[in-house]
Enzyme design. Structure first.
Site, short mmCIF file in Angstrom:
data_model
loop_
_atom_site.label_atom_id
_atom_site.label_comp_id
_atom_site.label_asym_id
_atom_site.label_seq_id
_atom_site.Cartn_x
_atom_site.Cartn_y
_atom_site.Cartn_z
N TYR A 30 0.88 -1.09 -0.29
CA TYR A 30 -0.28 0.21 -0.20
C TYR A 30 0.71 1.04 0.25
O TYR A 30 0.66 2.23 0.07
CB TYR A 30 -1.20 -0.19 1.05
N HIS A 39 0.21 -11.96 2.57
CA HIS A 39 -0.58 -11.26 1.10
C HIS A 39 -1.36 -11.84 0.41
O HIS A 39 -2.25 -11.52 0.11
CB HIS A 39 0.46 -9.37 0.75
#
Length: 289
Positions: free
Chosen positions: A54, A111
């Site tokens: 991110y 992730h």
């Protein structure tokens, strides 16, 4: 009524507690992250879900320090982008700590399952060692399918055989896209049997289902917004929803889900038995990917 409130927590298999409501910062611009997180802290959120990918861990850390809240009261999650190897994963943990300006990370997830079996085992081993070193408190995975989860259990058993009983690591949390149009009952059942907490990202389906008859009807019945109905659905299913927004009014709205309860009859109306994810879906990736 189920007595949840914004301070409610879930005790993880690692022994630590995680707030039942999280605040997501996916696609939140680095320059907007600190302000959004401070707004969330002001509305009672104490759980921030970030990730290396991110590129906004620094903003989360800045907000944590600016808030003047005790570090122990804020739950910070980040994620290793994908499995690579032991050394790279250890370096990513160090970089994440440095970027956020923290002494420890509450929860680190892998992730995605991408990278292949050998890489997944080595990345998990690195996270287990980071827990033993006190750099991470709890670990888990994101976007793993059942076949990836079964493989991880084998890897944990192998690590225990190599390192000793209890040294293979604990899967404390799994994070997936979960909502009434993508309920993932197989993954929910697999996780429940192992006391793995399920986090639900995209809990309001990115707004793509707003306006549907059933959802509108429930919102009108309970005097709530469609987003609040979906977040409450997630809470009543026992999940940890991770709504995201940079809009102060929506940040506030998404936290106002504790003064009503959806009846069992109405929950059943949201049981669509569909599989319609609106985000990426690595759960279906082959083991060799």
């Amino acid at each position: 009524m189920t007595t949840y409130n914004i301070k409610s927590t879930v005790k993880l298999s690692s022994g630590y507690e995680i707030p039942r409501l999280g605040f997501g910062v996916y696609q939140t611009l680095p320059g907007e992250t600190a302000e959004a997180c401070l707004e969330a802290f002001g509305k009672g959120y104490r759980h921030i879900d970030s990730a290396i990918a991110y590129r906004n861990e620094a903003g989360v850390g800045e907000a944590m320090r600016s808030s003047k809240l005790p570090r122990s009261e804020i739950y910070f999650t980040s994620k290793i982008p994908k499995s690579t190897n032991y050394e790279n994963t250890k370096a990513e943990v160090e970089a994440s700590l440095k970027t956020a300006g923290l002494d420890y990370i509450d929860l680190m997830l892998i992730h995605s399952p991408f990278g292949g079996s050998a890489a997944r085992k080595e990345t998990w081993r690195a996270l287990v060692d980071a827990v033993e070193e006190g750099k991470i408190r709890s670990i888990g995975i994101s976007n793993y399918g059942i076949h990836h989860l079964d493989e991880l259990e084998l890897h944990i058993a192998e690590l225990e055989a190599e390192r000793g009983k209890g040294k293979g690591g604990i899967i404390s949390v799994g994070q997936w896209e979960v909502h009434p149009w993508c309920p993932r009952p197989d993954i929910a059942e697999w996780s429940a049997k192992r006391n793995i907490a399920v986090e639900a990202y995209a809990p309001v389906v990115r707004g793509k289902r707003f306006g549907e008859k059933v959802l509108v009807g429930l919102a009108e019945k309970y005097g709530k917004t469609e987003a609040q109905i979906l977040i409450r659905w997630s809470l009543q299913k026992g999940y940890i929803p991770l709504p995201k927004s940079v809009t102060p009014s929506r940040i506030k709205e998404n936290a106002e889900v504790y003064d009503f309860e959806i009846s069992e009859e109405d929950l059943a109306k949201l049981d669509f038995k569909e599989y319609l994810p609106v985000c990426w879906d690595p759960t279906i990736a082959a083991l060799d990917k």
